[in-house]
Each structure stands twice: as structure tokens, then as C-alpha cells.
Write an enzyme that holds these catalytic residues in place. Structure first.
Site, PDB file in Angstrom:
ATOM      1  N   GLY A   1       3.353   2.259  10.617  1.00 60.78           N
ATOM      2  CA  GLY A   1       4.315   3.326  10.360  1.00 60.78           C
ATOM      3  C   GLY A   1       5.124   3.729  11.575  1.00 60.78           C
TER       4      GLY A   1
ATOM      5  CD  GLU B   1      -2.556   5.545   6.895  1.00 61.11           C
ATOM      6  OE1 GLU B   1      -2.617   5.588   5.655  1.00 61.11           O
ATOM      7  OE2 GLU B   1      -1.616   4.999   7.511  1.00 61.11           O
TER       8      GLU B   1
ATOM      9  CB  SER C   1       6.133  -1.930  11.547  1.00 60.89           C
ATOM     10  OG  SER C   1       5.765  -0.594  11.865  1.00 60.89           O
TER      11      SER C   1
ATOM     12  N   GLY D   1       3.007  -0.980   4.155  1.00 58.16           N
ATOM     13  CA  GLY D   1       3.143   0.412   3.761  1.00 58.16           C
ATOM     14  C   GLY D   1       4.588   0.736   3.406  1.00 58.16           C
ATOM     15  N   GLY D   2       5.328   1.262   4.388  1.00 52.54           N
ATOM     16  CA  GLY D   2       6.698   1.745   4.170  1.00 52.54           C
ATOM     17  C   GLY D   2       7.601   0.804   3.400  1.00 52.54           C
TER      18      GLY D   2
ATOM     19  CG  ASN E   1      -1.772   1.204   1.348  1.00 54.92           C
ATOM     20  OD1 ASN E   1      -1.913   1.959   0.377  1.00 54.92           O
ATOM     21  ND2 ASN E   1      -2.350   1.420   2.516  1.00 54.92           N
ATOM     22  CD1 TRP E   2       3.657   1.377  -3.009  1.00 48.08           C
ATOM     23  CD2 TRP E   2       3.063   2.333  -4.939  1.00 48.08           C
ATOM     24  NE1 TRP E   2       4.287   0.702  -4.020  1.00 48.08           N
ATOM     25  CE2 TRP E   2       3.936   1.272  -5.214  1.00 48.08           C
ATOM     26  CE3 TRP E   2       2.558   3.086  -6.005  1.00 48.08           C
ATOM     27  CZ2 TRP E   2       4.318   0.936  -6.517  1.00 48.08           C
ATOM     28  CZ3 TRP E   2       2.926   2.761  -7.296  1.00 48.08           C
ATOM     29  CH2 TRP E   2       3.798   1.688  -7.543  1.00 48.08           C
ATOM     30  CE  LYS E   3       0.010   3.198   4.819  1.00 46.04           C
ATOM     31  NZ  LYS E   3       0.163   3.264   6.254  1.00 46.04           N
TER      32      LYS E   3
ATOM     33  CG  HIS F   1      -5.544   2.017   5.578  1.00 45.82           C
ATOM     34  ND1 HIS F   1      -5.038   2.938   6.476  1.00 45.82           N
ATOM     35  CD2 HIS F   1      -4.551   1.133   5.346  1.00 45.82           C
ATOM     36  CE1 HIS F   1      -3.780   2.615   6.753  1.00 45.82           C
ATOM     37  NE2 HIS F   1      -3.462   1.525   6.093  1.00 45.82           N
TER      38      HIS F   1
ATOM     39  CD  GLU G   1      -3.033  -2.277   7.751  1.00 41.58           C
ATOM     40  OE1 GLU G   1      -2.004  -2.542   7.131  1.00 41.58           O
ATOM     41  OE2 GLU G   1      -3.611  -1.190   7.650  1.00 41.58           O
TER      42      GLU G   1
END
Ligand code: G3H
Length: 252
Positions: free
Chosen positions: A173, A97, A213, A234-235, A9-11, A95, A167
Site C-alpha cells: 500500500g 495486517e 504495490s 490489494g489496491g 485482496n479487497w481488504k 496477512h 509480501e
């Protein structure tokens, strides 16, 4: 046996040229294995290009959100019809966010999940608790409630095809990964909730991912757990090399 599903997930990151290069590299280097599925969840402006570039490979392209209506006066929104028309295969829904920053609710997640199936998109439904909820011992009840509300009204066949991503918000993150035991405990609970609302057969088919993470250094241990069938990352999905290592881990 359930397939492992690794979704990056590149966000809100990258520009089009970077996105294109990433998918070109992953397409070339991703392991050819039917044990793992690789999904790139990209921002809307990149989707058409990435779908085209990923043709003929096992890399699938997902959106990070969508509206539940097919069309209409919803300025700034993107519909399931538009995503399907582009050739997108999956969509991330709920998600944390989106829930925290954009007023996503369990009700809208449920509407979007239904809309995804109506348009032949596979939903990746995210659930998870805050640190305060974990410390108050509310994790299991909160996650159970989120799962039941997201899946409400779906057929058993649709539930079986839904990907659920657990999650914990405190691990997103932050570099703090849930231990593999903590993550698996909640994923097992999610599978039991699916069993309760459908059947054991359906629950055994549902892919449950862990997210928070995840990186090459911890992915093997997480994927070795009994109820963790993949990762929403993500990251560590922003660099092709790191994403490829995670996909590779899914082949073991
Ligand atoms: O969707 C992905 C998750 O929010 C996890 O993000 P992270 O891997 O950067 O912790």
C-alpha cells in the site's frame, strides 16, 4: 509448469452491490485460460453472494481470514466449516495486517493452515519482513522462520497445495514495489526452504506469489521471474478493469 495465481485482496473495502458488479464483470471478461487462476478475496458478508455469482466461471472466491476451530464460543469469528459450507475455495492466512493489528502469530497461522486442509480450503499463507528487518539484513532468516512455522506438521501433499505469498510489509500500500530481483530472491529462498522441509518435487509444485504495490504497469516484469508464480494484490484489485489486466498478464 506451475499455473499463475492472481488473487485480489479487497481488504475492508466495497459494499455488496459493488462486490457483485465486480464479480459479474470479471466473470464475463476474464480470459479463458488454464494458465492462470483468478481469486477474489472478499470480506465475509459478501462471500455467499459472490460464490453464487461466480458459479460456472474460473473466478474463485476466498476469505481473508478465519478461526482455526470448527465452532464454539468465539464471538465475532468465522470458522472453516462455515467457509466450506458457503463454497469458498481459498483463505488468506497470516496477512501482515492480521499479524500487526489483530495479534496473529506464527502459531495461529499454523493452526489455521491445518484447519484449512481439514476442510478442503486452500490456504494462501502470507509472510514478509518490515523495513527495519530488511535494513538489518534479517529478511531471509525471518521469512524462512515464518514459512517453516506455517508449514509445520503438514504432509508433503498439503505443502504442495499451499500458496505462499511473499509480501514485504514496506511495499504494501506504499507504492514502493520491491524490484523484481529483490522479490524473486526471496521467493527463490522460500522455494529452497520448502525443498529443505519436504522435497525438490514438492518445492517445484508450490505456488509462490509476490504482493506489495503490484499493478498493471509492473506485473509483467514480476511474473517473468523464475520463482514468482502470481500476485496477491490489494489496491490494484479494487477496480475490475485493473484486476482483469493483472489476470491477463498471468496468461502470457
Ligand atoms: O494483500 C495484498 C497486499 O497487502 C498488497 O497490497 P497492495 O497491493 O495495496 O500493496
Amino acid at each position: 509448469m506451475r499455473k499463475k495465481v492472481i488473487a485480489g485482496n479487497w481488504k475492508m473495502n466495497k459494499v455488496l452491490s459493488e462486490a457483485n458488479s465486480f464479480v459479474d464483470e470479471v466473470k464475463e471478461k476474464a480470459p479463458k485460460s488454464d494458465k492462470v487462476e483468478a481469486i477474489v478475496c472478499a470480506p465475509y458478508p459478501f462471500l455467499a453472494s459472490l460464490v453464487e455469482r461466480s458459479q460456472g466461471s474460473q473466478v474463485k472466491i476466498a476469505a481473508q481470514n478465519m478461526h482455526f476451530e470448527e465452532s464454539g464460543a468465539f464471538t465475532g469469528e468465522v470458522s472453516p466449516v462455515m467457509l466450506k459450507d458457503l463454497g469458498v475455495s481459498h483463505v488468506v492466512l497470516g496477512h501482515s495486517e492480521r499479524r500487526e493489528l489483530f495479534a496473529e502469530t506464527d502459531e495461529t497461522v499454523n493452526k489455521k493452515t491445518h484447519a484449512a486442509f481439514q476442510h478442503d480450503l486452500t490456504p494462501i499463507v502470507c509472510v514478509g519482513e518490515t523495513l527495519e528487518q530488511r535494513e538489518a539484513n534479517e529478511t531471509m532468516s525471518l521469512v524462512e522462520d515464518q514459512v517453516k512455522k506455517a508449514l509445520n506438521g503438514l504432509s508433503a501433499d498439503q505443502v504442495a497445495k499451499t500458496i505462499i505469498a511473499y509480501e514485504p510489509i514496506w511495499a504494501i500500500g506504499t507504492g514502493k514495489t520491491a524490484t523484481s530481483e529483490q522479490a524473486n530472491e526471496v521467493c527463490t529462498h522460500i522455494r529452497n526452504v520448502v525443498k529443505e522441509v519436504t522435497s525438490e518435487e514438492t518445492a517445484e509444485q508450490v505456488v509462490i506469489q509476490y504482493g506489495g504495490s503490484v499493478k498493471p504497469a509492473n506485473v509483467d516484469e514480476l511474473l517473468a521471474q523464475s520463482d514468482i508464480d502470481g500476485a496477491l494484490v490489494g489496491g490494484a484489485s479494487l477496480e475490475a478493469d485493473s484486476f482483469l489486466q493483472l489476470v491477463e498478464a498471468g496468461t502470457k
